[in-house]
Design a protein around this motif. Structure first.
Motif, PDB file in Angstrom:
ATOM      1  N   GLU A  77       0.833  -1.207   0.000  1.00  0.00           N
ATOM      2  CA  GLU A  77       0.000   0.000   0.000  1.00  0.00           C
ATOM      3  C   GLU A  77       0.868   1.258   0.000  1.00  0.00           C
ATOM      4  N   ASN A  80       3.841   2.968  -4.486  1.00  0.00           N
ATOM      5  CA  ASN A  80       2.992   3.267  -5.638  1.00  0.00           C
ATOM      6  C   ASN A  80       1.542   3.643  -5.320  1.00  0.00           C
ATOM      7  N   GLY A  81       1.365   4.385  -4.236  1.00  0.00           N
ATOM      8  CA  GLY A  81       0.058   4.997  -3.975  1.00  0.00           C
ATOM      9  C   GLY A  81      -1.100   4.077  -3.695  1.00  0.00           C
ATOM     10  N   GLY A  82      -0.844   2.908  -3.112  1.00  0.00           N
ATOM     11  CA  GLY A  82      -1.931   1.980  -2.800  1.00  0.00           C
ATOM     12  C   GLY A  82      -2.962   2.555  -1.830  1.00  0.00           C
ATOM     13  N   TRP A  83      -2.490   3.182  -0.751  1.00  0.00           N
ATOM     14  CA  TRP A  83      -3.415   3.779   0.229  1.00  0.00           C
ATOM     15  C   TRP A  83      -4.344   4.760  -0.449  1.00  0.00           C
ATOM     16  N   LYS A  84      -3.731   5.607  -1.277  1.00  0.00           N
ATOM     17  CA  LYS A  84      -4.458   6.673  -1.968  1.00  0.00           C
ATOM     18  C   LYS A  84      -5.595   6.088  -2.792  1.00  0.00           C
ATOM     19  N   GLN A  85      -5.292   5.031  -3.520  1.00  0.00           N
ATOM     20  CA  GLN A  85      -6.300   4.425  -4.371  1.00  0.00           C
ATOM     21  C   GLN A  85      -7.358   3.707  -3.537  1.00  0.00           C
TER      22      GLN A  85
END
Ligand SMILES: Nc1ncnc2c1ncn2[C@@H]1O[C@H](COP(=O)(O)OP(=O)(O)OP(=O)(O)O)[C@@H](O)[C@H]1O
Ligand SMILES: [Mg+2]
Lengths: 244, 304
Positions: A77, A80-85
């Motif tokens: 997460e 590469n922006g996993g949380w954001k997505q």
């Protein structure tokens, strides 16, 4: 919380990572090696097998694995922006956090189950006396699992907050290393969360003579429950406020 | 008048006492393609993160679909597809697995995965781990993820970042089709006015966290209209002659330059010059480029 099931099911897709499954094998495999090699005067007892197999498992592997699993679950997460997505989807932060914790707890439970199977296998192979001592081993497998959950809660709290993979692990190891000393201390042993899995795993009950290892299960669970509530709540509150 | 999809009032976001977004009052209506423009650090991404509830505002309110974001975040986000800053993905998973993880949360039919892969032209690459994708392919996957849940509102932060020219064209066409075909409202950010000009119908220019210009693209294009230039014989004499007759102009490299004027005025100017005996070689309107206008609005230096 309505979304918990969906988030969990998405988590299963994301977990298709090889390392995670390998980690489940590590500790039981190591315990088998030790269980097969240690010997005792006279006939081998189930208690002896559990004590040698459970020592490293409870003292080192369970605390370390609690940190590794949570760190791995947060790693993909952070990259590469996993949380954001994830958090811009219709999910509550509570259910995202809880689903991570549940997955970590289930992985630890899988380790315990495999450990149990290995224990029974080693006992059978080495012809330990009598039938499998279910009354002795089951509460200890369950108890050491429960005692690991506060550590998983703390590690999840730290892993979601720090984007570094190594930092939470370093913290975890730092607190786990003193276990060898703390385990023998009647003063600190009962209150030190990292040593609780070992205490819960120990096959020698109230009449044994192993420092902190002779505590009744009830007082142990109070420490475990207290630290769990504290760590889990702190982590959840921090996650709900996390800027993504 | 159509309904309002995004409305913010007095939106403010402070980072350590510095405002990244200040006093922002957005009003985006249904079916609109709203171009969100601003130089680096203007606060576009910050605004978008605020709209998605990824960060909490320091002050102000956000309403999407007429609902308060603080109280109905889940209901709102169900109908929003988004792409924030660099594309998000799980590198160890394939494109299909990435979309499947999102699909399970959105609870849409499995067939939607191949539909969106087709929309962004990723068919054929879907079984490879995404960490091996090029930037543009990751960007396409991000757009596919944003479309997966059949959103009513698309929020795209620099969606053409990293795409090749044909990719830019595809995405631009895709965005333009959204309102027409599906009634979707689009908020799209960029730092290129020329790009926004090609797809948006309304533009908001953000500079240092504040909205400095907001209007329809048509009005913007008119605002940016430029000057009249005349190339004539004996320009010095011509200039002083027309100045006596009330025109204000300057001489630049032998060219007479006047501020923007309407058709009648141009005709009159040409007429008096011809009557005075000047040969007129060229009459041209030089439009200020939108980029120059943009730089002017955000207070940058315009090279002339
Ligand atoms: N987490 C943060 N902490 C401190 N300052 C921040 C943070 N995020 C953004 N900022 C500041 O807020 C301002 C706006 O940033 P933002 O990312 O919104 O700009 P942008 O318009 O998206 O720029 P770009 O075109 O480069 O993407 C910048 O000055 C940035 O430094
Ligand atoms: Mg940005």
């Amino acid at each position: 919380m309505r979304t918990l099931g969906r988030v969990l099911s998405a988590e299963i897709v994301k977990m298709s990572s090889r390392y995670l499954w390998l980690l489940i094998l590590a500790s039981p495999a190591f315990a088998v090696l030790i269980g097969m090699s240690q010997s005792e005067e006279g006939p081998i007892s189930w208690e002896f097998i559990l004590s040698v197999m459970g020592a490293i498992h409870g003292m080192l592997f369970l605390p370390i694995l609690s940190g590794l699993f949570t760190a791995l679950l947060c790693r993909y997460e952070h990259h590469n922006g996993g949380w954001k997505q994830l958090l811009s989807l219709p999910v509550s932060r509570g259910s995202v956090y809880l689903s991570k914790f549940i997955v970590a707890a289930v992985l630890l439970a899988a380790v315990q189950l495999l450990f149990l199977v290995c224990f029974l296998g080693v006992g059978w192979w080495r012809e330990a006396g009598g039938p499998p001592p279910w009354e002795m081993v089951l509460p200890r497998i369950l108890g050491s699992w429960l005692a690991t959950l506060p550590l998983a809660a703390l590690q999840l709290a730290v892993s979601q907050a720090w984007s570094s993979f190594a930092a939470p692990l370093a913290l975890n190891v730092t607190f786990t290393i003193p276990n060898m000393l703390v385990a023998n201390s009647t003063t600190y042993g009962p209150y030190y969360p990292w040593v609780q899995p070992l205490i819960a795993m120990s096959p020698y009950g109230a009449d044994g003579n192993f420092g902190a290892l002779n505590l009744p299960l009830e007082s142990l669970m109070i420490v475990v429950l207290g630290s769990f509530v504290l760590f889990f709540t702190a982590g959840l509150l921090s996650f709900r406020r996390k800027a993504v | 008048m159509s309904e309002t999809i995004i409305e913010t009032k007095g939106l403010l976001k402070n980072y350590k006492g510095r405002a990244a977004v200040k006093d922002l009052n957005l009003n985006i209506r249904k079916g609109e393609i709203y171009g969100f423009l601003g130089p680096n650090g203007a606060g576009k991404t910050t605004t978008i993160r605020l709209l998605l509830g990824l960060i909490a505002p320091s002050a102000g309110t956000i309403e999407i679909f007429g609902k308060d974001l603080r109280h109905e975040k889940m209901n709102i986000l169900r109908k929003v597809g988004s792409l924030v800053e660099s594309p998000s993905y799980y590198g160890h998973l394939t494109a299909i697995q990435n979309l499947e993880a999102i699909r399970r949360i959105l609870n849409v039919p499995k067939s939607r995965i191949s539909e969106v892969l087709d929309i962004v032209s990723l068919t054929g690459e879907e079984k490879r781990p995404v960490k091996g994708f090029s930037l543009g392919m990751k960007q396409r996957l991000g757009i596919a993820s944003a479309l997966l849940g059949n959103p009513e509102l698309l929020i795209l932060d620099e969606p053409t970042n990293g795409l090749d020219p044909s990719g830019i064209q595809e995405i631009r066409d895709l965005i333009k089709r959204m309102p027409q075909e599906h009634g979707i409202t689009v908020l799209v950010s960029s730092h290129l006015l020329s790009e926004i000009e090609l797809m948006a119908n309304t533009v908001g220019i953000l500079h240092q966290g504040s909205m400095v210009y907001q209007d329809s693209i048509t009005n913007l294009q008119q605002r940016a209209a430029g000057e009249m230039r005349l190339v004539v014989s004996e320009p010095e004499m011509a200039l002083s002659f027309v100045e006596n007759r009330g025109y204000t102009g300057v001489l630049q490299n032998g060219t007479l330059c006047f501020t923007r004027m309407n058709d009648t005025t141009v005709a009159q100017l040409v007429k008096v010059l011809v009557e005075k005996g000047h040969a007129i070689y060229r009459v041209e309107e030089r439009r200020q480029s939108l980029e120059e206008f943009f730089l002017q609005v955000v207070g940058g230096v315009s090279h002339d």
